[in-house]
Design a protein around this motif. Structure first.
Motif, mmCIF file in Angstrom:
data_model
loop_
_atom_site.group_PDB
_atom_site.id
_atom_site.type_symbol
_atom_site.label_atom_id
_atom_site.label_comp_id
_atom_site.label_asym_id
_atom_site.label_seq_id
_atom_site.Cartn_x
_atom_site.Cartn_y
_atom_site.Cartn_z
ATOM 1 N N GLU A 209 6.194 -11.033 -11.683
ATOM 2 C CA GLU A 209 5.262 -11.768 -10.814
ATOM 3 C C GLU A 209 3.881 -11.918 -11.429
ATOM 4 O OE1 GLU A 209 5.028 -10.821 -6.572
ATOM 5 O OE2 GLU A 209 7.215 -10.638 -6.597
ATOM 6 N N ARG A 235 13.398 -10.915 -4.683
ATOM 7 C CA ARG A 235 13.216 -9.914 -3.635
ATOM 8 C C ARG A 235 14.556 -9.240 -3.402
ATOM 9 N NH1 ARG A 235 8.761 -10.116 -4.553
ATOM 10 N NH2 ARG A 235 6.922 -10.169 -3.238
ATOM 11 N N ASN A 236 14.510 -8.070 -2.750
ATOM 12 C CA ASN A 236 15.748 -7.403 -2.377
ATOM 13 C C ASN A 236 16.511 -8.313 -1.417
ATOM 14 O OD1 ASN A 236 17.580 -5.693 -0.807
ATOM 15 N ND2 ASN A 236 16.615 -3.999 -1.871
ATOM 16 N N GLN A 248 12.337 -11.559 2.929
ATOM 17 C CA GLN A 248 11.200 -12.332 3.437
ATOM 18 C C GLN A 248 9.924 -12.055 2.663
ATOM 19 O OE1 GLN A 248 10.896 -12.513 7.867
ATOM 20 N NE2 GLN A 248 12.548 -11.024 7.674
ATOM 21 N N GLY A 250 6.195 -13.473 3.485
ATOM 22 C CA GLY A 250 5.488 -14.352 4.408
ATOM 23 C C GLY A 250 6.533 -15.125 5.203
ATOM 24 N N PRO A 268 -0.635 -18.285 -2.219
ATOM 25 C CA PRO A 268 -1.380 -17.503 -1.220
ATOM 26 C C PRO A 268 -0.723 -16.159 -0.903
ATOM 27 C CG PRO A 268 -0.802 -19.701 -0.380
ATOM 28 C CD PRO A 268 -0.055 -19.498 -1.638
ATOM 29 N N VAL A 269 0.596 -16.108 -0.915
ATOM 30 C CA VAL A 269 1.256 -14.848 -0.546
ATOM 31 C C VAL A 269 1.346 -13.872 -1.715
ATOM 32 C CG1 VAL A 269 2.581 -15.567 1.458
ATOM 33 C CG2 VAL A 269 3.507 -15.989 -0.813
ATOM 34 N N THR A 271 -0.886 -13.052 -3.790
ATOM 35 C CA THR A 271 -2.086 -12.255 -4.061
ATOM 36 C C THR A 271 -2.291 -11.173 -3.009
ATOM 37 O OG1 THR A 271 -3.328 -13.961 -2.925
ATOM 38 C CG2 THR A 271 -3.319 -14.048 -5.328
ATOM 39 N N ILE A 272 -1.454 -11.170 -1.963
ATOM 40 C CA ILE A 272 -1.587 -10.128 -0.938
ATOM 41 C C ILE A 272 -0.742 -8.929 -1.355
ATOM 42 C CG2 ILE A 272 -1.243 -9.560 1.500
ATOM 43 C CD1 ILE A 272 -1.538 -12.574 2.063
ATOM 44 N N ARG A 273 -1.367 -7.789 -1.461
ATOM 45 C CA ARG A 273 -0.643 -6.617 -1.942
ATOM 46 C C ARG A 273 0.437 -6.179 -0.967
ATOM 47 N NH1 ARG A 273 -4.009 -1.916 -2.621
ATOM 48 N NH2 ARG A 273 -1.982 -0.967 -2.976
ATOM 49 N N GLU A 274 1.565 -5.782 -1.504
ATOM 50 C CA GLU A 274 2.671 -5.199 -0.734
ATOM 51 C C GLU A 274 3.208 -6.110 0.365
ATOM 52 O OE1 GLU A 274 2.787 -0.960 0.295
ATOM 53 O OE2 GLU A 274 0.674 -0.925 -0.252
ATOM 54 N N LEU A 275 3.060 -7.414 0.182
ATOM 55 C CA LEU A 275 3.573 -8.306 1.216
ATOM 56 C C LEU A 275 5.098 -8.402 1.089
ATOM 57 C CD1 LEU A 275 2.265 -10.027 3.516
ATOM 58 C CD2 LEU A 275 2.582 -11.995 2.032
ATOM 59 N N ILE B 342 8.538 -2.700 -2.798
ATOM 60 C CA ILE B 342 7.400 -3.618 -2.678
ATOM 61 C C ILE B 342 6.445 -3.120 -1.594
ATOM 62 C CG2 ILE B 342 6.740 -5.979 -2.079
ATOM 63 C CD1 ILE B 342 8.875 -6.837 -3.932
ATOM 64 N N ARG B 351 2.571 -4.171 9.044
ATOM 65 C CA ARG B 351 2.104 -5.559 8.937
ATOM 66 C C ARG B 351 3.288 -6.514 8.862
ATOM 67 N NH1 ARG B 351 -1.252 -7.037 3.697
ATOM 68 N NH2 ARG B 351 0.789 -6.590 2.791
#
Ligand code: FAD
Ligand code: SF4
Ligand code: SF4
Lengths: 275, 399
Positions: A209, A235-236, A248, A250, A268-269, A271-275, B342, B351
């Motif tokens: 990433e 992703r898993n 998923q 976002g 946008p998604v 750069t958000i940590r642990e999203l 993650i 969240r």
């Protein structure tokens, strides 16, 4: 296809090729002819090692070759280890193909950049095959490929042969070892060496990433339209059809909305940590 | 903050099409409304059993009101109610004989439509290859007795995910298509209920075969309406009378008092955007200090659908199975990819859960993922309250 949910079909290993220490490429054919299917570059299958489990693996072969399926697998855990150990004649379960494609066919008449890091070259190889088969439809094409060490490079002999099709191929490694005479440094440093002007070109990018983020910002910084940058996400996932909820990110389900996304949908998604 | 190219799905409301509002139609004509006594309810259960349904309804078990097989009104939690508040649930004796005088327990109907664990298939080695063995399970035919309005809305939401998407889950679809639904309007609320805010209750809006309202005045009885042909046939098979004006008025008043009695409210206006804007809020970290990442909220939630699959073989290695089990975005391993998890912090998991419920669910399925049943509030061991956390995000958003 079977009406049973998540039911793999038997495919027979036709050929195994060791790419490097922990990566093998398997060529498979359906055990029964009615299990054949066509796919688009960028799509993936769920590969099942009997009793061990299932992993999402991109298709790394040529989308126009009917009757066989090519997968390039990095051995990182139980399932990929079992898959990597397959011999000719062994049977592997496959269900798919799933997910979105690299929109290469809709970017004719353009300069094309293919940027890959590590195993990320595997899902991009069908893009290169498509370009080679339709070379006259594209203008300048460059493949930029980075890996950790020279011994990790995938498809080494083949990379050289792409040059015969008027494709610029540049490889770089993070850590050089004796005998390496080519570039050293992360793959983004190759962008300025590409004989492809980012402005007006389209890019297909796959790798870790962080590498995709830096590549996309470098390319858009050099004038590429963000909508012309495409990346493939991981992703898993357990089902690959939008039912298990795990992939998923976002609002997106990586399995069915992706894995290939235009950059503006992911930036946008990412750069958000642990999203 | 993330404001991604939003792709609104063709917004199909999770409310069902065959909406029956109240006791009159939109044109103002009176809906055929029947009434029967407690004995009639027994007759109803018997009729369902005679029609070959497994009747599932509320029962008192292990100190809670759960859903299980019922064969007569004697199995129902007659005279019981549930007392709920954040992190707290207790059964209490009522002063009357109401059968449905409670709200919702820890179970929801998803346990029956989408079982907590299920074998998806079995394979047998054959030479180098494998073949499918075992007969696919036949989906049971359930009649659900006592489906509350929020529960109906939750079933509608799970339909969107598991039945109406591009790849439907065949088992869910069959169980769902088989199921006969007898809704019961709520005439009381618990302290944790907020269905009125979420516009899912307390009155069942549609999607049922029959809807009952239990009344205690002028006399203990049930007021019933059909919502489908199947429901009509069942109702016609019972001994009923036409409901009187005073009975209908009593039912109407009960439903209104359930709505009025709700102390928890959520302002849904702009809620989706509020949570989307809050992705980098420090408040997630504040919730993390309390949240145990125990997954109770997701397991009790009637809309949560995430699952895991497990592949295994027997000792000979010749026979393989795949099982699917409920999973939770709070569990370790849920977001595992080669290289690590993650979402390793509890803040990121909470969240994910709350953002999915209140924000990204709209992007994905065209509705909220929360129906306001309050289970996640009651069953959270530390009493984290989604309505209160929404309020906190609102306050911080206004700073
Ligand atoms: C769309 C997509 C395409 C991919 N293409 C390729 C490819 O072409 N070549 C390649 O080598 N790898 C690819 N991967 C990654 C590959 O799926 C994972 O490395 C693999 O699932 C790891 O499984 P494991 O059991 O061998 O590893 P372990 O690390 O031992 O996994 C432990 C557990 O985590 C789970 N897990 C770990 N990563 C994933 C994941 N990404 N998805 C689901 N479960 C996971 C495993 O199922 C297992 O239960 C792709 C992933 C995705 C999502
Ligand atoms: S999020 Fe909480 S209140 Fe909302 S539907 Fe789920 S359990 Fe009920
Ligand atoms: S919010 Fe409560 S119920 Fe949910 S995981 Fe955290 S502690 Fe458990």
């Amino acid at each position: 296809m079977s009406t049973e949910l998540l039911m793999p079909q038997p495919w027979v290993v036709q050929k195994t090729e060791r790419e490097n220490e922990d990566v093998v490429t398997l060529t498979l054919a359906p055990e029964s002819s009615d299990h054949g299917f066509s796919f688009l570059p960028g799509q993936f299958n769920m590969l099942y090692a009997f009793g061990v489990g299932e992993s999402a693996i991109s298709i790394s072969g040529d989308a126009t070759t009917n009757g066989s399926m090519v997968h390039t697998i990095r051995d990182v855990g139980a399932v990929t280890h079992a898959l990597s150990a397959a011999h000719v004649g062994d049977v592997i379960g496959i269900r798919g193909p799933y997910g979105s494609e690299w929109p290469i066919a809709s970017h004719t008449g353009r300069d094309i950049l293919v940027v890959a890091g590590g195993i990320g070259l595997a899902p991009l190889r069908p893009v290169v095959y498509h370009i080679i088969e339709n070379r006259h439809k594209y203008k300048d094409v460059a493949v930029l490929y980075g890996s950790r060490e020279p011994k990790d490079l995938l498809f080494r002999a083949e990379l050289e042969s792409w040059k015969d099709h008027n494709i610029q191929v540049e490889a770089t490694v993070d850590n050089a070892t004796p005998g390496w005479t080519r570039h050293i440094g992360v793959v983004t440093t190759l962008i300025r060496r590409a004989k492809v002007e980012p402005r007006g070109a389209a890019a297909f990018v796959c790798g870790p990433e962080i590498m995709m983020r830096f590549t996309a910002s470098e390319l858009t910084g050099r004038g590429m339209n963000p909508d012309d940058v495409f990346i493939s996400m991981e992703r898993n996932m357990k089902c690959a059809v939008g039912l298990c909820g795990r992939c998923q990110l976002g609002p997106e389900f990586i399995c069915k909305d992706g894995p290939v996304f235009p950059w503006p949908r992911m930036s946008p998604v990412m750069t958000i940590r642990e999203l | 903050m993330f404001s991604m190219g939003r792709r609104d799905k063709a917004v199909t409301s999770h409310k069902f099409k065959d909406r029956i509002p109240g006791f009159v139609t939109e044109e103002g004509t009176k809906i055929d409304t029947r009434t029967f006594s407690l004995r009639g309810l027994d007759q109803l259960i018997q009729t369902l059993l005679d029609h070959g349904y497994q009747c599932i309804g509320p029962v008192v078990r292990d100190g809670v009101i759960a859903y299980d097989k019922v064969s007569s009104t004697a199995d129902l939690p007659q005279g019981w109610t549930d007392e709920q508040s954040p992190g707290h649930y207790r059964l209490r004796k009522r002063e009357d004989d109401a059968c449905f005088g409670f709200v919702v327990g820890p179970h929801s109907w998803k346990r029956f439509l989408y079982p907590p664990e299920r074998r998806l298939w079995q394979l047998q080695k054959q030479g180098q290859s494998f073949v499918r063995v075992g007969e696919p399970e036949v989906a049971p035919r359930y009649a659900f007795l006592g489906v509350k309005a929020c529960e109906l809305a939750a079933i509608g939401i799970q339909d969107q995910v598991l039945k109406d998407g591009p790849v439907p889950d065949p088992d869910y679809t069959q169980r769902r298509d088989n199921a006969l639904i007898i809704a019961v309007n709520c005439t009381e609320s618990a302290e944790t209920c907020f269905c009125a805010s979420m516009k899912t209750g307390p009155e069942a809006a549609g999607g049922f075969d029959l809807v009952l309202t239990e009344i205690l005045e002028p006399k203990h009885a049930f007021v019933a309406q059909a919502g489908s042909e199947r429901g009509r046939e069942i109702l016609d098979a019972l001994q009923t009378a036409e409901a009187s004006e005073s009975q209908i008025e009593s039912a109407r008043a009960g439903i209104a008092s359930a709505a009025d009695g709700q102390t928890r409210t959520v302002d849904t206006d702009g809620l989706r955007e509020l949570i989307e804007r809050a992705s980098e809020s420090i408040h997630w970290g504040e919730i993390e200090e309390r949240c145990l990442s125990c997954a109770n909220c997701t397991l009790s939630c009637p809309t949560c659908f995430c699952s895991d699959v497990e592949d295994s073989t027997d000792l000979t290695g010749e026979h393989a199975e795949r099982w699917r089990r409920w999973d939770s975005c709070f569990n370790r391993g849920f977001s595992f990819v080669a290289g690590g998890e993650i979402r390793h912090s509890t803040a990121s998991r909470y969240r994910q859960w709350m953002t999915h419920k209140l924000s990204t669910w709209h992007d994905q399925f065209g509705s909220s993922g929360c129906v306001g049943c309050g289970r996640c509030i009651t069953w959270c061991p530390v009493g984290i309250d989604i309505t209160e956390e929404i309020q906190q995000f609102r306050l911080r958003d206004q700073l």
